[in-house]
Design a protein around this motif. Structure first.
Motif, mmCIF file in Angstrom:
data_model
loop_
_atom_site.group_PDB
_atom_site.id
_atom_site.type_symbol
_atom_site.label_atom_id
_atom_site.label_comp_id
_atom_site.label_asym_id
_atom_site.label_seq_id
_atom_site.Cartn_x
_atom_site.Cartn_y
_atom_site.Cartn_z
ATOM 1 N N ASP A 143 -10.873 -107.479 -3.011
ATOM 2 C CA ASP A 143 -11.119 -106.683 -4.210
ATOM 3 C C ASP A 143 -9.857 -105.959 -4.653
ATOM 4 O O ASP A 143 -9.553 -105.902 -5.857
ATOM 5 C CB ASP A 143 -12.242 -105.682 -3.940
ATOM 6 N N ALA A 144 -9.106 -105.406 -3.704
ATOM 7 C CA ALA A 144 -7.866 -104.696 -4.049
ATOM 8 C C ALA A 144 -6.844 -105.653 -4.656
ATOM 9 O O ALA A 144 -6.194 -105.324 -5.662
ATOM 10 C CB ALA A 144 -7.293 -104.015 -2.804
ATOM 11 N N PHE A 145 -6.674 -106.828 -4.062
ATOM 12 C CA PHE A 145 -5.763 -107.825 -4.626
ATOM 13 C C PHE A 145 -6.178 -108.196 -6.057
ATOM 14 O O PHE A 145 -5.331 -108.343 -6.945
ATOM 15 C CB PHE A 145 -5.745 -109.080 -3.768
ATOM 16 N N THR A 146 -7.467 -108.343 -6.268
ATOM 17 C CA THR A 146 -7.969 -108.704 -7.601
ATOM 18 C C THR A 146 -7.715 -107.586 -8.601
ATOM 19 O O THR A 146 -7.281 -107.829 -9.732
ATOM 20 C CB THR A 146 -9.472 -109.019 -7.534
ATOM 21 N N GLN A 147 -7.955 -106.346 -8.173
ATOM 22 C CA GLN A 147 -7.758 -105.208 -9.067
ATOM 23 C C GLN A 147 -6.302 -105.066 -9.496
ATOM 24 O O GLN A 147 -6.009 -104.877 -10.685
ATOM 25 C CB GLN A 147 -8.215 -103.921 -8.387
ATOM 26 N N ILE A 148 -5.371 -105.142 -8.549
ATOM 27 C CA ILE A 148 -3.968 -104.955 -8.907
ATOM 28 C C ILE A 148 -3.466 -106.136 -9.736
ATOM 29 O O ILE A 148 -2.685 -105.956 -10.676
ATOM 30 C CB ILE A 148 -3.087 -104.728 -7.653
ATOM 31 N N ALA A 149 -3.954 -107.343 -9.436
ATOM 32 C CA ALA A 149 -3.558 -108.506 -10.233
ATOM 33 C C ALA A 149 -4.098 -108.404 -11.649
ATOM 34 O O ALA A 149 -3.413 -108.762 -12.619
ATOM 35 C CB ALA A 149 -4.037 -109.790 -9.564
ATOM 36 N N TRP B 255 -3.306 -99.614 -1.778
ATOM 37 C CA TRP B 255 -1.999 -100.268 -1.669
ATOM 38 C C TRP B 255 -1.639 -100.463 -0.196
ATOM 39 O O TRP B 255 -1.193 -101.540 0.217
ATOM 40 C CB TRP B 255 -0.918 -99.441 -2.366
ATOM 41 N N ALA B 256 -1.830 -99.412 0.602
ATOM 42 C CA ALA B 256 -1.524 -99.505 2.032
ATOM 43 C C ALA B 256 -2.385 -100.566 2.705
ATOM 44 O O ALA B 256 -1.931 -101.250 3.634
ATOM 45 C CB ALA B 256 -1.739 -98.150 2.704
ATOM 46 N N LEU B 257 -3.610 -100.733 2.245
ATOM 47 C CA LEU B 257 -4.517 -101.724 2.826
ATOM 48 C C LEU B 257 -3.970 -103.131 2.659
ATOM 49 O O LEU B 257 -4.070 -103.955 3.573
ATOM 50 C CB LEU B 257 -5.895 -101.616 2.156
ATOM 51 N N ILE B 258 -3.364 -103.420 1.490
ATOM 52 C CA ILE B 258 -2.935 -104.800 1.236
ATOM 53 C C ILE B 258 -1.445 -105.033 1.453
ATOM 54 O O ILE B 258 -1.036 -106.180 1.710
ATOM 55 C CB ILE B 258 -3.326 -105.259 -0.189
ATOM 56 N N TYR B 259 -0.632 -103.986 1.383
ATOM 57 C CA TYR B 259 0.816 -104.180 1.539
ATOM 58 C C TYR B 259 1.424 -103.311 2.632
ATOM 59 O O TYR B 259 2.650 -103.299 2.786
ATOM 60 C CB TYR B 259 1.532 -103.880 0.212
ATOM 61 N N GLY B 260 0.594 -102.579 3.363
ATOM 62 C CA GLY B 260 1.101 -101.703 4.409
ATOM 63 C C GLY B 260 1.080 -102.356 5.779
ATOM 64 O O GLY B 260 1.124 -103.580 5.918
ATOM 65 N N THR B 261 0.989 -101.538 6.801
ATOM 66 C CA THR B 261 1.004 -102.009 8.187
ATOM 67 C C THR B 261 -0.246 -102.836 8.491
ATOM 68 O O THR B 261 -1.352 -102.456 8.113
ATOM 69 C CB THR B 261 1.050 -100.806 9.148
#
Length: 226
Positions: free
Chosen positions: A66-72, A103-109
């Protein structure tokens, strides 16, 4: 085919679970996720939630997708107004400010003990990079037209081509065919944009940059010639 009442109810419940999970991420990060808390908020027993989400890992996958879809979607909306790398980068930066924990969920640690299933996350997770590669390719086409045809590959270029082969195969899976120059420039810009946003969101540059984030991103993108 018309949805049945049961199907509509399931879709609505799944949407509620996603919304509640996102709010938990926004409030407390990954550590705040709890299927039991979601059940309480929905007003059902814990076992009922497992009919929709079998485990915490599955919930993480849903929220990551869902996060990837939202930012895209946010990037696509911005690019509809102006197609440029700067606009793409600023849209990503703006989304990261609005949803820092997502953001941290998809591009963080990486999350300990969790591995995102490729079949569910690769397509939404690569939408922005595909858009970036398209922008780079459009720019490269104009440059080639201005400068004339390219020269034969040097030994270094051939070595680079072999190095980029795994990435080329990944693009092939997405139905994309770009030359090595486009792939390498896309990687260069991507690393710079992600690295800058991570540095800002995770406090790696220290305080005092809140009011100049957009200018800093524009400067970095401009420095790359993108």
């Amino acid at each position: 085919m018309t949805e049945t009442p049961r199907q509509r109810a399931r879709i609505e419940t799944e949407a509620q679970i996603t919304a509640i999970g996102n709010r938990m991420i926004d409030d407390e990060g990954v550590d705040g996720l709890s299927l039991r808390a979601i059940a309480r908020e929905l007003g059902v027993v814990s076992s009922a939630v497992y009919r929709y989400v079998k485990s915490r890992d599955e919930l993480l996958t849903i929220l990551i997708r869902d996060a990837f879809t939202q930012i895209a979607d946010a990037v696509d909306e911005a690019l509809a107004g102006e197609r440029s790398v700067r606009v793409l980068a600023l849209a990503m930066l703006d989304w990261s400010r609005t949803y820092p924990n997502r953001w941290a969920l998809i591009y963080g640690t990486p999350i300990d003990g969790y591995e995102a299933p490729r079949e569910e996350t690769v397509v939404p997770g690569t939408r922005i990079m595909v858009a970036l590669a398209s922008l780079v390719a459009e720019s490269a086409t104009g440059t080639e037209a201005a400068n004339g045809a390219g020269t034969a590959q040097s030994a270094d270029a051939q070595e680079l081509s072999a190095t980029l082969e795994p990435l080329r195969q990944g693009l092939d899976e997405l139905g994309l065919d770009y030359d090595d120059a486009v792939i390498l420039e896309t990687i260069t810009i991507w690393v710079a944009v992600i690295g800058l946003i991570n540095g800002l969101r995770f406090g790696q540059f220290g305080p005092g940059l809140d009011d100049v984030e957009d200018d800093l991103m524009s400067g970095v993108v401009g420095r790359l010639g993108a």
